[in-house]
Scaffold this motif. Sequence first.
Motif, PDB file in Angstrom:
ATOM      1  N   GLU A 100     105.599 -10.016 115.916  1.00 47.88           N
ATOM      2  CA  GLU A 100     105.902 -11.110 115.063  1.00 47.88           C
ATOM      3  C   GLU A 100     106.310 -12.417 115.931  1.00 47.88           C
ATOM      4  N   ALA A 101     106.978 -12.176 116.884  1.00 45.24           N
ATOM      5  CA  ALA A 101     107.164 -13.379 117.763  1.00 45.24           C
ATOM      6  C   ALA A 101     106.226 -13.960 118.259  1.00 45.24           C
ATOM      7  N   GLU A 102     105.068 -13.223 119.060  1.00 42.97           N
ATOM      8  CA  GLU A 102     103.853 -13.855 119.442  1.00 42.97           C
ATOM      9  C   GLU A 102     103.184 -14.539 118.212  1.00 42.97           C
ATOM     10  N   LEU A 103     102.848 -13.877 117.216  1.00 46.72           N
ATOM     11  CA  LEU A 103     102.378 -14.414 116.023  1.00 46.72           C
ATOM     12  C   LEU A 103     102.762 -15.682 115.652  1.00 46.72           C
ATOM     13  N   GLU A 104     104.192 -15.813 115.505  1.00 49.12           N
ATOM     14  CA  GLU A 104     104.735 -17.249 115.232  1.00 49.12           C
ATOM     15  C   GLU A 104     104.454 -18.118 116.350  1.00 49.12           C
ATOM     16  N   ARG A 105     104.498 -17.812 117.508  1.00 49.80           N
ATOM     17  CA  ARG A 105     104.157 -18.784 118.764  1.00 49.80           C
ATOM     18  C   ARG A 105     102.777 -19.251 118.617  1.00 49.80           C
ATOM     19  N   ARG A 106     101.855 -18.369 118.388  1.00 50.20           N
ATOM     20  CA  ARG A 106     100.505 -18.684 117.975  1.00 50.20           C
ATOM     21  C   ARG A 106     100.312 -19.602 116.821  1.00 50.20           C
ATOM     22  N   VAL A 107     101.026 -19.369 115.917  1.00 49.14           N
ATOM     23  CA  VAL A 107     100.932 -20.361 114.792  1.00 49.14           C
ATOM     24  C   VAL A 107     101.325 -21.601 115.073  1.00 49.14           C
ATOM     25  N   ARG A 108     102.506 -21.890 115.750  1.00 50.89           N
ATOM     26  CA  ARG A 108     102.827 -23.153 116.165  1.00 50.89           C
ATOM     27  C   ARG A 108     101.832 -23.892 117.235  1.00 50.89           C
ATOM     28  N   ARG A 109     101.382 -23.020 118.071  1.00 53.58           N
ATOM     29  CA  ARG A 109     100.571 -23.687 119.223  1.00 53.58           C
ATOM     30  C   ARG A 109      99.283 -24.075 118.742  1.00 53.58           C
ATOM     31  N   PHE A 110      98.666 -23.446 117.900  1.00 58.94           N
ATOM     32  CA  PHE A 110      97.394 -23.578 117.440  1.00 58.94           C
ATOM     33  C   PHE A 110      97.346 -24.736 116.313  1.00 58.94           C
ATOM     34  N   ARG A 111      98.458 -24.568 115.458  1.00 60.50           N
ATOM     35  CA  ARG A 111      98.166 -25.383 114.207  1.00 60.50           C
ATOM     36  C   ARG A 111      99.055 -26.631 114.512  1.00 60.50           C
ATOM     37  N   GLY A 112     100.043 -26.716 115.414  1.00 61.81           N
ATOM     38  CA  GLY A 112     100.887 -27.732 115.665  1.00 61.81           C
ATOM     39  C   GLY A 112     101.834 -28.071 114.678  1.00 61.81           C
ATOM     40  N   GLY A 113     102.461 -27.234 114.075  1.00 58.31           N
ATOM     41  CA  GLY A 113     103.295 -27.417 112.899  1.00 58.31           C
ATOM     42  C   GLY A 113     102.727 -27.802 111.713  1.00 58.31           C
ATOM     43  N   ALA A 114     101.401 -27.900 111.583  1.00 55.88           N
ATOM     44  CA  ALA A 114     100.677 -28.089 110.312  1.00 55.88           C
ATOM     45  C   ALA A 114     100.399 -26.812 109.556  1.00 55.88           C
ATOM     46  N   PRO A 115     100.459 -27.242 108.328  1.00 59.77           N
ATOM     47  CA  PRO A 115     100.474 -25.671 107.275  1.00 59.77           C
ATOM     48  C   PRO A 115      98.997 -25.221 107.487  1.00 59.77           C
ATOM     49  N   LEU A 116      98.806 -24.119 107.126  1.00 63.65           N
ATOM     50  CA  LEU A 116      97.332 -23.513 106.693  1.00 63.65           C
ATOM     51  C   LEU A 116      96.778 -24.307 105.628  1.00 63.65           C
ATOM     52  N   VAL A 117      95.488 -24.713 105.844  1.00 62.48           N
ATOM     53  CA  VAL A 117      94.667 -25.529 104.881  1.00 62.48           C
ATOM     54  C   VAL A 117      94.663 -24.513 103.582  1.00 62.48           C
ATOM     55  N   PRO A 118      94.713 -25.387 102.558  1.00 64.41           N
ATOM     56  CA  PRO A 118      94.784 -24.532 101.090  1.00 64.41           C
ATOM     57  C   PRO A 118      93.884 -23.695 100.903  1.00 64.41           C
ATOM     58  N   VAL A 119      94.070 -22.440 100.683  1.00 60.98           N
ATOM     59  CA  VAL A 119      92.927 -21.565 100.277  1.00 60.98           C
ATOM     60  C   VAL A 119      92.850 -20.959  98.835  1.00 60.98           C
ATOM     61  N   ARG A 120      94.021 -21.198  98.068  1.00 66.00           N
ATOM     62  CA  ARG A 120      94.081 -20.553  96.841  1.00 66.00           C
ATOM     63  C   ARG A 120      93.048 -21.035  95.947  1.00 66.00           C
ATOM     64  N   GLY A 121      92.301 -20.150  95.188  1.00 69.48           N
ATOM     65  CA  GLY A 121      91.084 -20.366  94.484  1.00 69.48           C
ATOM     66  C   GLY A 121      89.931 -20.954  95.230  1.00 69.48           C
ATOM     67  N   GLN A 122      89.974 -20.833  96.440  1.00 65.80           N
ATOM     68  CA  GLN A 122      88.820 -21.462  97.314  1.00 65.80           C
ATOM     69  C   GLN A 122      87.895 -20.334  97.846  1.00 65.80           C
ATOM     70  N   ALA A 123      86.573 -20.430  98.149  1.00 58.30           N
ATOM     71  CA  ALA A 123      85.864 -19.738  98.962  1.00 58.30           C
ATOM     72  C   ALA A 123      86.217 -19.580 100.289  1.00 58.30           C
ATOM     73  N   VAL A 124      86.324 -18.589 100.786  1.00 56.12           N
ATOM     74  CA  VAL A 124      86.891 -18.427 102.306  1.00 56.12           C
ATOM     75  C   VAL A 124      85.943 -17.541 103.122  1.00 56.12           C
TER      76      VAL A 124
END
Length: 218
Positions: A100-124
């Motif tokens: 979990e700690a590594e997952l959170e580190r990667r989220v911060r590193r890769f997204r730079g603090g930005a949220p996940l692009v909105p995916v609700r109702g979208q084709a992914v």
Amino acid sequence: MRFHDRQDAGRRLAERLSPYRSQRPIVLGLPRGGVPVACEIARALEAPLDIFVVRKLGAPFQPELGIGAIAEGGVVIIDERAERLGVSPREIRRIERKEEAELERRVRRFRGGAPLVPVRGQAVILVDDGLATGGTALAAIQALRRLGVGRLVLAVPVIPVENVERFAREVDELIYLKAVEAMLAIGDWYEDFTQVTDEEVVALLEHARTVQAEPAQV
């Protein structure tokens, strides 16, 4: 069929995924290896690119042996192998906390603090560079279902035959280029399977964001 590298695999998958271009899908790569593949797909479909972070839970005595997976959003999947191998619930929780700690580190590193692009109702379109046991992909699929995605497509260059039916049931569409009888290692199906670094992932995502932000050419 062998792929030259992840970019080659991505371009070949993009051809199969071309009907989705009109649906304006969101392309999500599983880091790190799935991101170069996803980048080629997003470029071909002119689609937004982001990551969806997952982590394998490795057995305490053999970290490369997956006994489960975790994904963004708190989804945890424990494989039946954990019980067969005698891994205790306490030990599993210790491994979870570490990942979990590594997952959170990667989220911060890769997204730079930005949220996940909105995916609700979208084709992914969820992308990886190959699917072996499929634990991390399954965790990502369940997490994205919780987020309310519309149509969910799993796209991988290579997959074991034994997993085709299973994952076809988990998503709205499974797209793959090669199903193999024996999957010893995903890298066996690539001429160049060089490990993808954090820096490469960040560079690919930043380039994709720059392209997406550019005004359309008239």
